[in-house]
Write an enzyme that holds these catalytic residues in place. Structure first.
Site, short mmCIF file in Angstrom:
data_model
loop_
_atom_site.label_atom_id
_atom_site.label_comp_id
_atom_site.label_asym_id
_atom_site.label_seq_id
_atom_site.Cartn_x
_atom_site.Cartn_y
_atom_site.Cartn_z
N CYS A 1 0.87 -1.18 0.00
CA CYS A 1 0.00 0.00 0.00
C CYS A 1 0.90 1.23 0.00
O CYS A 1 2.13 1.11 0.03
CB CYS A 1 -0.94 0.00 1.20
SG CYS A 1 -0.09 -0.07 2.78
N HIS A 2 0.30 2.39 -0.06
CA HIS A 2 1.04 3.64 -0.16
C HIS A 2 0.44 4.68 0.77
O HIS A 2 -0.68 4.51 1.26
CB HIS A 2 1.00 4.19 -1.59
CG HIS A 2 1.26 3.16 -2.65
ND1 HIS A 2 2.52 2.73 -2.98
CD2 HIS A 2 0.40 2.47 -3.45
CE1 HIS A 2 2.44 1.82 -3.95
NE2 HIS A 2 1.16 1.64 -4.24
N ASP B 1 -2.93 -2.51 -2.27
CA ASP B 1 -2.50 -1.46 -3.19
C ASP B 1 -3.23 -0.14 -2.93
O ASP B 1 -3.26 0.74 -3.79
CB ASP B 1 -2.66 -1.90 -4.65
CG ASP B 1 -1.83 -1.04 -5.61
OD1 ASP B 1 -0.85 -0.43 -5.16
OD2 ASP B 1 -2.19 -0.97 -6.80
#
Length: 300
Positions: A28-29, A244
């Protein structure tokens, strides 16, 4: 630059699947907040802020305790937003950076102390061109000294071309998003066969994230699930899962992260497979400062 784009749902659904204790989201970001962590001038789009607080709240909803935050091209080589999130979680989160290959050893050691564990390189048309794979392999010799890995994000058509080089890597290699194959081309397509052949090398790992990216049917991604399920079935000790979030550069409808969690029951049908995918594999591979007590420690 255009107005900021919201790339995630403000109210994702609560999943029906209960994840095992110690579950980890390995991909993930975080974006911004831009007022504190400016976006890179080289970015290809401007996302809405997706700060650490939003990510933490999502994980509370999904039942996720551990996490690997991957630096986004939105922030370029400035990994400060990710480092800030890692500090806030005090040992249950770690990170993957974007770096130039001429980064100093001192900077690598500092990043390692902050909880970073690998470097990501892109071979995607929509992202800026970076170091060649041969340059990356030379750089990777320095990563071996601190126990880091490479993470490769590439067009599916490049898997076969990159495979001989990746097999020579001096450190473990993770392939992102099932190699970005096209689900409509079926399990027997050349690109996926190249990925399966590459995975025969035990230094290779793969993220069974991205059902929402490789699908050509859209949610609930029934065409994409068989690819993830086959990878888990054949390489169950070298697969990872991730949301994601917040889904940058997504071509389809914004994914519902609760739906993505529920897909895990189809990707990894048995409790033993889910335990390996969600807990044991990430605990063994990533050096979390605060490891989950019921999972084995990393052996490499």
């Amino acid at each position: 630059m255009a107005d900021p784009v919201l790339t995630y749902l403000l109210n994702p659904s609560r999943p029906h699947l209960r994840l095992p204790a110690g579950a980890c989201n390995t991909h993930c970001h975080v974006f911004g907040p831009q007022s504190v962590f400016p976006f890179a001038p080289t970015r290809n789009f401007t996302p809405a802020d997706a700060p650490k607080e939003k990510l933490f709240a999502l994980h509370d909803l999904l039942g996720i305790e551990y996490c690997v935050i991957v630096q986004s091209a939105t922030h370029g080589f400035d990994n400060a937003a990710v480092a800030d999130a890692l500090t806030a979680k005090a040992g249950t989160y770690c990170g993957v950076v974007l770096l130039p290959i001429d980064v100093s050893d001192q900077e690598l050691r500092k990043l390692d102390s902050q909880g970073f564990r690998g470097v990501r390189f892109h071979y995607m048309k929509h992202l800026a061109k970076g170091a060649s794979i041969e340059e990356v392999l030379v750089f990777a010799k320095r990563l071996a000294d601190i126990g880091w890995h490479l993470q490769i994000h590439c067009e599916s058509a490049l898997i076969g071309e990159l495979a001989p080089a990746l097999k020579r890597s001096p450190v473990p290699v993770i392939i992102d998003h099932m190699g970005r194959v096209d689900a409509s081309r079926g399990l027997d397509q050349p690109d996926f066969r190249h990925l399966l052949a590459l995975m025969e090398d035990e230094k290779l790992y793969v993220k069974v994230s991205g059902c929402d990216r490789i699908t050509r049917q859209g949610p609930p991604y029934a065409d994409a699930v068989p690819f993830a399920r086959k990878l888990v079935a054949e390489f169950g000790d070298r697969t990872f899962w991730g949301t994601d979030w917040p889904h940058p550069n997504h071509a389809g409808p914004i994914p519902d992260d609760g739906v993505l969690v529920d897909l895990i029951a189809e990707i990894a049908p048995s409790p033993a497979q889910r335990q390996a995918l969600m807990v044991d594999n990430p605990q063994r591979f990533y050096r979390f400062a605060k490891p989950f007590s019921s999972a084995p420690g990393r052996t490499s």
